[in-house]
Write an enzyme that holds these catalytic residues in place. Structure first.
Site, PDB file in Angstrom:
ATOM      1  N   SER A   1      38.732 -97.011  -8.231  1.00 32.72           N
ATOM      2  CA  SER A   1      39.043 -95.994  -9.239  1.00 32.72           C
ATOM      3  C   SER A   1      39.749 -96.634 -10.421  1.00 32.72           C
ATOM      4  O   SER A   1      40.460 -97.643 -10.251  1.00 32.72           O
ATOM      5  CB  SER A   1      39.958 -94.927  -8.636  1.00 32.72           C
ATOM      6  OG  SER A   1      40.425 -94.056  -9.637  1.00 32.72           O
TER       7      SER A   1
ATOM      8  N   TYR B   1      48.013 -93.124  -4.633  1.00 29.39           N
ATOM      9  CA  TYR B   1      46.547 -93.277  -4.647  1.00 29.39           C
ATOM     10  C   TYR B   1      46.167 -94.518  -5.461  1.00 29.39           C
ATOM     11  O   TYR B   1      45.339 -95.331  -5.043  1.00 29.39           O
ATOM     12  CB  TYR B   1      45.945 -92.011  -5.274  1.00 29.39           C
ATOM     13  CG  TYR B   1      44.458 -92.028  -5.502  1.00 29.39           C
ATOM     14  CD1 TYR B   1      43.564 -91.832  -4.449  1.00 29.39           C
ATOM     15  CD2 TYR B   1      43.934 -92.207  -6.786  1.00 29.39           C
ATOM     16  CE1 TYR B   1      42.191 -91.816  -4.669  1.00 29.39           C
ATOM     17  CE2 TYR B   1      42.557 -92.187  -7.009  1.00 29.39           C
ATOM     18  CZ  TYR B   1      41.694 -91.995  -5.949  1.00 29.39           C
ATOM     19  OH  TYR B   1      40.342 -91.980  -6.171  1.00 29.39           O
TER      20      TYR B   1
HETATM   21  N1  LIG Z   1      36.174 -87.515  -8.062  1.00 30.05           N
HETATM   22  C1  LIG Z   1      36.837 -88.353  -8.857  1.00 30.05           C
HETATM   23  O1  LIG Z   1      37.338 -87.979  -9.944  1.00 30.05           O
HETATM   24  C2  LIG Z   1      36.984 -89.792  -8.451  1.00 30.05           C
HETATM   25  C3  LIG Z   1      37.491 -90.691  -9.412  1.00 30.05           C
HETATM   26  C4  LIG Z   1      37.640 -92.029  -9.062  1.00 30.05           C
HETATM   27  C5  LIG Z   1      37.278 -92.450  -7.793  1.00 30.05           C
HETATM   28  N2  LIG Z   1      36.808 -91.557  -6.879  1.00 30.05           N
HETATM   29  C6  LIG Z   1      36.480 -92.058  -5.558  1.00 30.05           C
HETATM   30  O2  LIG Z   1      35.128 -91.764  -5.295  1.00 30.05           O
HETATM   31  C7  LIG Z   1      34.938 -91.729  -3.869  1.00 30.05           C
HETATM   32  C8  LIG Z   1      34.098 -90.511  -3.501  1.00 30.05           C
HETATM   33  O3  LIG Z   1      34.831 -89.336  -3.809  1.00 30.05           O
HETATM   34  P1  LIG Z   1      34.130 -88.023  -4.379  1.00 30.05           P
HETATM   35  O4  LIG Z   1      34.608 -87.850  -5.773  1.00 30.05           O
HETATM   36  O5  LIG Z   1      32.681 -88.070  -4.099  1.00 30.05           O
HETATM   37  O6  LIG Z   1      34.868 -86.882  -3.564  1.00 30.05           O
HETATM   38  P2  LIG Z   1      34.452 -86.052  -2.260  1.00 30.05           P
HETATM   39  O7  LIG Z   1      33.136 -85.394  -2.473  1.00 30.05           O
HETATM   40  O8  LIG Z   1      35.631 -85.205  -1.954  1.00 30.05           O
HETATM   41  O9  LIG Z   1      34.262 -87.190  -1.172  1.00 30.05           O
HETATM   42  C9  LIG Z   1      35.294 -87.768  -0.434  1.00 30.05           C
HETATM   43  C10 LIG Z   1      34.693 -88.046   0.903  1.00 30.05           C
HETATM   44  O10 LIG Z   1      35.557 -88.865   1.689  1.00 30.05           O
HETATM   45  C11 LIG Z   1      35.380 -88.424   3.029  1.00 30.05           C
HETATM   46  N3  LIG Z   1      36.490 -88.864   3.869  1.00 30.05           N
HETATM   47  C12 LIG Z   1      37.801 -88.775   3.610  1.00 30.05           C
HETATM   48  N4  LIG Z   1      38.511 -89.272   4.636  1.00 30.05           N
HETATM   49  C13 LIG Z   1      37.585 -89.691   5.567  1.00 30.05           C
HETATM   50  C14 LIG Z   1      37.690 -90.266   6.850  1.00 30.05           C
HETATM   51  N5  LIG Z   1      38.874 -90.517   7.399  1.00 30.05           N
HETATM   52  N6  LIG Z   1      36.550 -90.570   7.517  1.00 30.05           N
HETATM   53  C15 LIG Z   1      35.345 -90.300   6.979  1.00 30.05           C
HETATM   54  N7  LIG Z   1      35.183 -89.735   5.763  1.00 30.05           N
HETATM   55  C16 LIG Z   1      36.298 -89.427   5.075  1.00 30.05           C
HETATM   56  C17 LIG Z   1      35.332 -86.924   2.909  1.00 30.05           C
HETATM   57  O11 LIG Z   1      34.785 -86.394   4.103  1.00 30.05           O
HETATM   58  P3  LIG Z   1      34.914 -84.831   4.486  1.00 30.05           P
HETATM   59  O12 LIG Z   1      33.831 -84.160   3.684  1.00 30.05           O
HETATM   60  O13 LIG Z   1      34.664 -84.826   5.944  1.00 30.05           O
HETATM   61  O14 LIG Z   1      36.290 -84.406   4.085  1.00 30.05           O
HETATM   62  C18 LIG Z   1      34.423 -86.778   1.708  1.00 30.05           C
HETATM   63  O15 LIG Z   1      33.067 -86.812   2.094  1.00 30.05           O
HETATM   64  C19 LIG Z   1      36.329 -91.753  -3.245  1.00 30.05           C
HETATM   65  O16 LIG Z   1      36.604 -93.063  -2.789  1.00 30.05           O
HETATM   66  C20 LIG Z   1      37.231 -91.422  -4.411  1.00 30.05           C
HETATM   67  O17 LIG Z   1      38.520 -91.964  -4.237  1.00 30.05           O
HETATM   68  C21 LIG Z   1      36.628 -90.242  -7.181  1.00 30.05           C
END
Ligand SMILES: NC(=O)c1ccc[n+]([C@@H]2O[C@H](COP(=O)([O-])OP(=O)(O)OC[C@H]3O[C@@H](n4cnc5c(N)ncnc54)[C@H](OP(=O)(O)O)[C@@H]3O)[C@@H](O)[C@H]2O)c1
Length: 249
Positions: free
Chosen positions: A141, A154
């Site tokens: 990120s 984070y």
């Molecule tokens: N959205 C943003 O603005 C943003 C910005 C920068 C970076 N990111 C990064 O992008 C990546 C994807 O996030 P996203 O935006 O696509 O959000 P998201 O749709 O909320 O995805 C996060 C995922 O992580 C899974 N997860 C969390 N803890 C876990 C565990 N212990 N075991 C297995 N799965 C787990 C969640 O599973 P469940 O569905 O089961 O909860 C969910 O599928 C993350 O690494 C996040 O930090 C996001």
């Protein structure tokens, strides 16, 4: 028709991962989706099959829990028959105030976003090294580029992951193995459901997925997505502390 690629996704129910998996499904790739929620995994898997994936397998696994990680990873590879591209996508945003007030929550966030992610990345790296080819992509990120009062728990975990990936990219420089660190800015996904959205800084998960695909093709070690975050973070990283301290970010 090119040979289907073997795609491993750790955190396959993530909105960003799911959009990227769709791009791969339409190419007819084979996928193993790993996540902790079997219901969500099965919905994503059905969708990818309908979009043309050659085969979609699922594995239920809490990825923050690294007990027996080498054995679990070996079973993923055995089921998939190896790996061409692995995406480490899972993560939790958490809440900075909670992390400050409760060290268990701080530890859980660091474990999910850094400790376990580094361990899975290392296992993928070992497999790619043995195979002599392949790509590891992990989602870090922009938050890891400079510690800020609003989300340094984070941010620190993502900073650790970014440096880990930097080291892996250095290790594999000049070899057929590719390592890509993805640094999204604000993305409209369930992770940011509680945040007020809109404005030019927000991106869709589809846009991030396309940038991931391009970074893989171009073998980019680091990709800011959308691209303008590269400039934004260059400024933020270089702001003098006197000015930075006055900013409420
Ligand atoms: N959205 C943003 O603005 C943003 C910005 C920068 C970076 N990111 C990064 O992008 C990546 C994807 O996030 P996203 O935006 O696509 O959000 P998201 O749709 O909320 O995805 C996060 C995922 O992580 C899974 N997860 C969390 N803890 C876990 C565990 N212990 N075991 C297995 N799965 C787990 C969640 O599973 P469940 O569905 O089961 O909860 C969910 O599928 C993350 O690494 C996040 O930090 C996001």
């Amino acid at each position: 028709m090119p040979e289907p690629k073997k795609i491993l996704i750790l955190g396959a129910t993530s909105a960003i991962a799911e959009r990227w998996a769709r791009l791969r499904a339409t190419r007819g790739d084979r996928l193993l989706l790993v996540g902790r929620d079997p219901g969500k995994l099965s919905i994503v898997a059905d969708d990818l099959r309908a979009r043309g994936a050659t085969e979609v397998l699922v594995a239920e696994s809490d990825l923050a829990d690294t007990d027996g990680a080498p054995q679990r990873f070996a079973s993923f590879l055995e089921r998939l028959g190896g790996v061409d591209v692995a995406l480490v996508a899972y993560g939790v945003l958490g809440n900075q105030a909670d992390a400050q007030a409760d060290t268990d929550r701080l530890e859980q966030g660091l474990r999910t976003n850094f400790l376990s992610a580094a361990i899975w990345c290392e296992l993928v790296a070992g497999a790619l090294e043995t195979a002599g080819a392949g790509t590891l992509v992990a989602i870090s990120s922009v938050a890891g580029d400079r510690g800020r009062r609003s989300n340094y728990a984070y941010g620190a975990a993502k900073a650790g992951l970014s440096v880990y990936l930097d080291g892996l990219a250095h290790r594999f420089a000049g070899t057929p193995v590719t390592v890509v660190a993805v640094k999204p800015g604000f993305v409209d996904t369930p992770m940011t459901a509680h945040v007020q959205k809109g404005g030019p800084l927000w991106a869709t998960p589809e846009r991030v997925a396309e940038d991931i695909e391009r970074a893989i093709a171009k073998r980019r070690p680091v990709v800011y997505t959308p691209w303008f975050w590269w400039g934004v973070m260059l400024i933020i990283r270089n702001l003098p502390r006197m000015i930075f301290n006055r900013m409420n970010i």
